[in-house]
Design an enzyme around this catalytic site. Sequence first.
Site, PDB file in Angstrom:
ATOM      1  N   ASP A  37     -19.575 -18.627  60.851  1.00 38.45           N
ATOM      2  CA  ASP A  37     -18.791 -17.857  60.483  1.00 38.45           C
ATOM      3  C   ASP A  37     -17.915 -17.876  59.390  1.00 38.45           C
ATOM      4  O   ASP A  37     -18.058 -18.753  58.479  1.00 38.45           O
ATOM      5  CB  ASP A  37     -17.591 -17.749  61.593  1.00 38.45           C
ATOM      6  CG  ASP A  37     -18.279 -17.422  63.021  1.00 38.45           C
ATOM      7  OD1 ASP A  37     -19.233 -16.703  63.239  1.00 38.45           O
ATOM      8  OD2 ASP A  37     -17.472 -17.704  63.987  1.00 38.45           O
ATOM      9  N   LYS A  58     -16.776 -12.580  59.848  1.00 36.66           N
ATOM     10  CA  LYS A  58     -16.150 -11.100  59.389  1.00 36.66           C
ATOM     11  C   LYS A  58     -15.037 -11.329  58.326  1.00 36.66           C
ATOM     12  O   LYS A  58     -14.443 -12.531  58.284  1.00 36.66           O
ATOM     13  CB  LYS A  58     -15.378 -10.389  60.288  1.00 36.66           C
ATOM     14  CG  LYS A  58     -14.378 -11.169  61.337  1.00 36.66           C
ATOM     15  CD  LYS A  58     -13.743 -10.271  62.471  1.00 36.66           C
ATOM     16  CE  LYS A  58     -12.681 -10.838  62.889  1.00 36.66           C
ATOM     17  NZ  LYS A  58     -11.790 -10.055  64.152  1.00 36.66           N
ATOM     18  N   MET A 171      -3.725 -15.867  63.952  1.00 36.15           N
ATOM     19  CA  MET A 171      -4.250 -14.318  64.068  1.00 36.15           C
ATOM     20  C   MET A 171      -2.831 -13.520  64.303  1.00 36.15           C
ATOM     21  O   MET A 171      -3.256 -12.303  64.692  1.00 36.15           O
ATOM     22  CB  MET A 171      -5.337 -14.121  64.856  1.00 36.15           C
ATOM     23  CG  MET A 171      -6.609 -14.847  64.635  1.00 36.15           C
ATOM     24  SD  MET A 171      -8.100 -14.373  65.758  1.00 36.15           S
ATOM     25  CE  MET A 171      -7.389 -15.192  67.456  1.00 36.15           C
TER      26      MET A 171
END
Length: 254
Positions: A37, A58, A171
């Site tokens: 990742d 991502k 996040m």
Amino acid sequence: MHKPAKVTLVGAGPGDPELITLKGMSALKSADVVLYDALVHPDLLDHAPDAEHIFVGKRKGCYAFQQDQINELMVSRAYSHGHVVRLKGGDPFVFGRGSEELEFASKQGIEVEVIPGISSCIAVPSAADIPVTKRGVSKSFWVITGTTREHELCRDITHAARSSATVVILMGMSKLPEIVRIFEREGKSNLPVAIIQNGTLDNEKIGVGTVNTILEVVEKDKLSNPAIIVLGEVVSSRSQLQWVRREAALKELT
């Protein structure tokens, strides 16, 4: 001789490549394929020099692969190559999709294993001299995702703001103004807050303030993702510990 298909889910730790576990490092050394990742430190791939390395993370909302594609890739590589290590930042079961990936692989008849990692929700504050719990200050802590899969603010933050616990939000930087408003409504404008960007890495940046000043701190220090938000009285421990260190250093000089 064809190698048996296996998928090992490995937690890479909070950022610093030295914070991966010995068992995680051993899994990498035996890997034929590594699917990694965006928050995985690139130095960790050096532990799997002969493996195929495939980036599946991502960056800034852009996906290299969709989740269904990752699942299929993981299984197909396990059958064609043997041992696939799925390398995920922090701990793979803390706001990751590790359990979904293992369930998918298991349903395809593939052997699976989980190797936990050091979670950033505890390690990053700790490395910044902020304990998530402290005797006489905080008896518990919440770990909350700031953004749900519907891209909305997690409602649990409202409940957490009403508690006396330390609140660690992952996040959540894009939702920081909303988070601030929630804590202000609960009468916690003066609650200490820390924003830790790129925690445990050489380019780590830390901004400290209170609920009613943290937005200014973020703008002044240009703090952004990836970052962790810590709200609670324990944030004050950072300055206290730094003061103790300075005093100890002065005593040594005299």
